[in-house]
Every structure is written in structure tokens, then in C-alpha cells.
Design a protein around this motif. Sequence first.
Motif, PDB file in Angstrom:
ATOM      1  N   ALA A 283      22.947  25.884 -46.677  1.00 48.12           N
ATOM      2  CA  ALA A 283      24.102  25.924 -45.621  1.00 48.12           C
ATOM      3  C   ALA A 283      23.415  26.657 -44.272  1.00 48.12           C
ATOM      4  CB  ALA A 283      25.351  26.606 -46.328  1.00 48.12           C
ATOM      5  N   LEU A 284      22.085  26.677 -43.720  1.00 47.66           N
ATOM      6  CA  LEU A 284      21.957  27.294 -42.423  1.00 47.66           C
ATOM      7  C   LEU A 284      22.602  26.271 -41.664  1.00 47.66           C
ATOM      8  CD1 LEU A 284      18.095  28.047 -43.493  1.00 47.66           C
ATOM      9  CD2 LEU A 284      20.219  29.325 -43.639  1.00 47.66           C
TER      10      LEU A 284
ATOM     11  N   PHE B 297      24.097  30.014 -50.649  1.00 47.73           N
ATOM     12  CA  PHE B 297      24.671  28.619 -50.867  1.00 47.73           C
ATOM     13  C   PHE B 297      23.606  27.704 -51.456  1.00 47.73           C
ATOM     14  CE2 PHE B 297      28.033  29.997 -47.887  1.00 47.73           C
ATOM     15  CZ  PHE B 297      29.130  29.349 -48.585  1.00 47.73           C
TER      16      PHE B 297
ATOM     17  N   ARG C  86      20.161  35.930 -44.522  1.00 45.14           N
ATOM     18  CA  ARG C  86      21.227  35.845 -44.105  1.00 45.14           C
ATOM     19  C   ARG C  86      22.535  36.804 -44.973  1.00 45.14           C
ATOM     20  NH1 ARG C  86      24.103  29.950 -42.441  1.00 45.14           N
ATOM     21  NH2 ARG C  86      24.303  30.118 -44.549  1.00 45.14           N
TER      22      ARG C  86
ATOM     23  N   PHE D 117      23.682  35.869 -37.524  1.00 43.91           N
ATOM     24  CA  PHE D 117      25.135  35.249 -37.240  1.00 43.91           C
ATOM     25  C   PHE D 117      26.320  36.375 -37.259  1.00 43.91           C
ATOM     26  CE2 PHE D 117      28.801  32.964 -37.511  1.00 43.91           C
ATOM     27  CZ  PHE D 117      29.032  31.942 -36.746  1.00 43.91           C
ATOM     28  N   ARG D 118      26.390  37.062 -38.297  1.00 39.27           N
ATOM     29  CA  ARG D 118      27.358  37.858 -38.554  1.00 39.27           C
ATOM     30  C   ARG D 118      27.484  39.219 -37.515  1.00 39.27           C
ATOM     31  NH1 ARG D 118      30.726  38.960 -42.843  1.00 39.27           N
ATOM     32  NH2 ARG D 118      29.588  38.251 -44.468  1.00 39.27           N
TER      33      ARG D 118
ATOM     34  N   MET E  58      26.768  35.645 -49.580  1.00 37.96           N
ATOM     35  CA  MET E  58      26.568  34.391 -50.424  1.00 37.96           C
ATOM     36  C   MET E  58      25.322  33.535 -49.821  1.00 37.96           C
ATOM     37  SD  MET E  58      28.306  32.055 -52.270  1.00 37.96           S
ATOM     38  CE  MET E  58      27.690  30.376 -52.630  1.00 37.96           C
TER      39      MET E  58
END
Lengths: 260, 267
Positions: free
Chosen positions: B105-106, B101, B168, B118-119, B99
Motif C-alpha cells: 500500500a505504498l 499492509f 514506513r 509521510f507521517r 501497519m
Amino acid sequence: MTNPLQIIGRVTLGLFAEIGRLSVFAGRVATAAVTPRWYLGEILRQMVRIGFYSLPVVGLSAVFIGAALALNIYEGGSRYGAEQFVPNIVVLGISRELGAVITGLMLAGRVSAGIAAEIGAMRVTEQIDALETLSASPYRYLYAPRFLAAVATLPLLVVAANIIGVMGGWLVSVYGLGFDSTVYLRNTVDFVTRDDILVGLIKAVLFGGIIAVMGCYQGDRSQAGATGVGRAATLSMVGAAVLVLAFNYVLSTLFVEIGL
Amino acid sequence: MSPALSAKEYYGLPNSPILKLSSVEKSFGAKQVLRGVDLDVAPGQSLVVIGGSGSGKSVMLKNALGLMTPDKGQILFAGQDVTKATGKAREKMRARIGMLFQSGALFDSLTVWENVAFRLINSEGLSRRDAKERAVETLKKVRLGADVAGLYPAEISGGMQKRVALARAITSEPDLIFFDEPTTGLDPITADAINDLILEMVRGLGAAAVTITHDMASARKIADEIAMLFEGKIIWRGPAADVMQSGNAYVDQFVSGRADGPIQPAL
């Protein structure tokens, strides 16, 4: 014209709905805090932010409260020739009530409002939605670490507040009221009991939970824009402060009842 | 509920959409935002959903992602009901969805590479060293050098933030990527560069893409098909090449950007 009974009814229902939402939220945060997975790095980072960086404000508040308390007890006690009880009452008041309450109130302002503003900004900039899309629960990644850090560090801050508060009373008593330093300290140590310390620490654990949950809850519900985030911070601080005082009374009553 | 299928198993089924919305409705209080949205996206297809402000595009996207729960209707991802997946099943499903954004939306408190990885770190359990290597590789794909990796989002430009957010979104090689207004707030040249990157990434991964936008230049460039959402319903859908001659008065007014017509400006 609106019926006053309707207004009372609407306000009452709204209040109960808010209590319900807050309770469900607190339950989810507590569940996330006691079940894996734990983000240890986040927990440690929050412990430093909530605990270590709050030391100056807690210490300064405690020293002045302790000093003022000693002065007032001396003034009141001298009316009955009971000035010698200043160290006893200072240590009792600080360890059972004021150490925890002052720490709780200062952290309601510094920490709860800060958490609400931070989480609120994350909510309105879609960072919390982004967390969920990346398979990370905000309850586990954001809220539980703040909850655990507050619950773990508040008792430590209260211990510090107790020591510094007593030293505030000692400073005024020795250098302003003519007490003998050794006698003052011996009376303090002899008078305070393990239960007095325990009472303050139990309160601190509860206050830590209240402060973190209120901050996370108001931040999570934050409306868009600077006004929304500001409102979340204000509501969090006011809510946490009122709950700290209310639960302090409830716990004090309970401890007196059970003889702790 | 249909059993969850792996991507390989899933792609073996002919004509099965990777994403399917059936009669999805969503209201907020008295305001009904989605009034029965039907939409499907085939594997590898790029669908752009256009529509004016307040038409329900973002709400549709959040429902499809499982960030909101529809009041009625069904949303299937690879045959699995998005609204009913919980726990590990939901985690697995989300690992296959990317996704981007609108705002990027970092995460402010993390560096660029920590955002991208991150994931990998938090869900896939990679070590920080391996995750950083993967993040730097992915950053290269969106034309960002390793020198950016250690910076915080606030230290880079809006266009770079969009590219980091794109990195991301693709880092776990998803089967479906959502793009929410990917060119909003960017100058036309940077916006076009982002469109190129989106095309390159989506085609490179063989992923399906659902983009919501009201930037027609972006829509025409990245879409195989375009659908228009109006008052909570899909009112037209067709190949991207046909959007300028749709024969639909609402679509014609929207794509030509006229204030007069059946759509009232949102003032």
C-alpha cells in the motif's frame, strides 16, 4: 414472480439511499475543504492537473461549438433577415450557457472519471487505509484538494472557453459568412453584459464541485478489481455529466427568475 | 472509557495488554464474519494469528486498527477504546501503531523516501529536509540504500516494496505493529529475509507485533505465541513451539496443510 410494486419500491428506496450517501459525502468533503488543515502542495498539484491540463480539450471543444453556433444562427437568422444578430447571440449563448456546459461536460469525462479511477485504484490497493493509519484523513489529503482545485479552476477554464468560443464564431463569421471583423467584435463586446459573464462563472463553480465530488465519491466506493475501478470511472463520468446538465437547467431557471 | 495513558505509564501497569479485543463481532449484511473474538497482546509480545482464507483475519485486523467499527464488543489499545477515539486522540493513538499492509500500500505518486517520511511530514510537522534524513536512516535499517530513496514504488521490486512498507511502519517507532500477510507474493528466500527484518525491527523497538498469515514457516519464525481464528472465533492459542503438537484437530489440519479434516477447503 416479483411484484412490480416491489421493484418500483426497491428502486426508489435505493435511489434515495444513494442521494443520501452522496449528500453526506459531499458535506464531509466541503467541510474538509473549508476547515484546516489544508495540504497546499496537493491543492496546487491538482490545480495544474485539473485546470492547466484541461485547457487543450476545453479550447478545442469551445472553438468548434462557437463556430457551429455561428453557422446555425446565421442560417436561422437569415430566414427572418436577422443575420446581423449572429455576434450577439453567439456571445450570449456561450457566456450564459455553452461555455460552462461544454467545460463541465468535457471535465466530467476527463477529470471526474480520472479522479474516480485514481481514488478507486488507491481504495482497492489499500492506499486509503494506509493514509488513515498514518493519521491523514483521506477527506483532507485526497478529496478536499481535488474539490478546491476544481472549484477554483473551472471558472478560469470557462473564461477561456468563452473567449475561444466567441473567437470560433468570429472565425466562421468573418472568413466564411462575410462579416466585417471590426463590426463583429464591436457588436460582441457591446452586447455582452457583466451579468452574462457572471452567470457562466457561478455555474462553473457549482460544476467544479459536482465533478470533483462525483469522482471522489465513486472512487471511494470502488469495488475490488479492474472491473470495479472501471465501473467507478464510468459511473462518475455519467453521474457528473447528468448532474451538470440538470443543475445547469436549475440555475438557468433561477437566474431568469431573479433577472440575472 | 478508560483514560488514554502514555506508553511509559502504561508499561508500569503489570500484566496489562497493549491490545485487547473483547467479544468483538462484525457482520456484513447476513454474513457474520467475527463471532466474538477475544484476544490480548502484551507489550513487546509477538502474536501470530493463523487461519484459512475467509476466516476473518483481515476483518479482525481492520477492526483493531479502527478502519472498521465492530458491531459488538470492545477494542482497547493501551487502555483506550479504539472505536471511541476521535480527532486528536485518534491521531495520537495511530502515531503509536504501525501497519504493514499485504500489498505494501505504498503511495504511487510519492517517492520511496516521501512514503517512509509521510507521517513525519504530514502529522509530526518535520521539515522535508529533516524528514528525508530520517527516512534514509530508516531505509538503511531495512537494508535499502539512499539510491532507492528517490525512486517511485513502481520502479522497485516486490521485495523492496515490502521493505519500504516495513520502513514506513516503523519510522515513528510505534508501540504496536500489525503485519498483514507480510510474506505473501515473495519467493521463500526474500520471505525469510522479510521475517528476519520483522524480528529485528520489532525486537529493536521493543514493540508488540500482531501478524496475520497462513505462511506457517513465517509464523513459527516470528511468533512468541500463535492463535488460530476459525469461523470468526479464536479456537486455539499457545506458544509457537507447541503449534505442531496442539492437540486441536483444526490446528493440526491447518499446520500440516491437509485437505481432509474438520476444516472444509475454501473452494
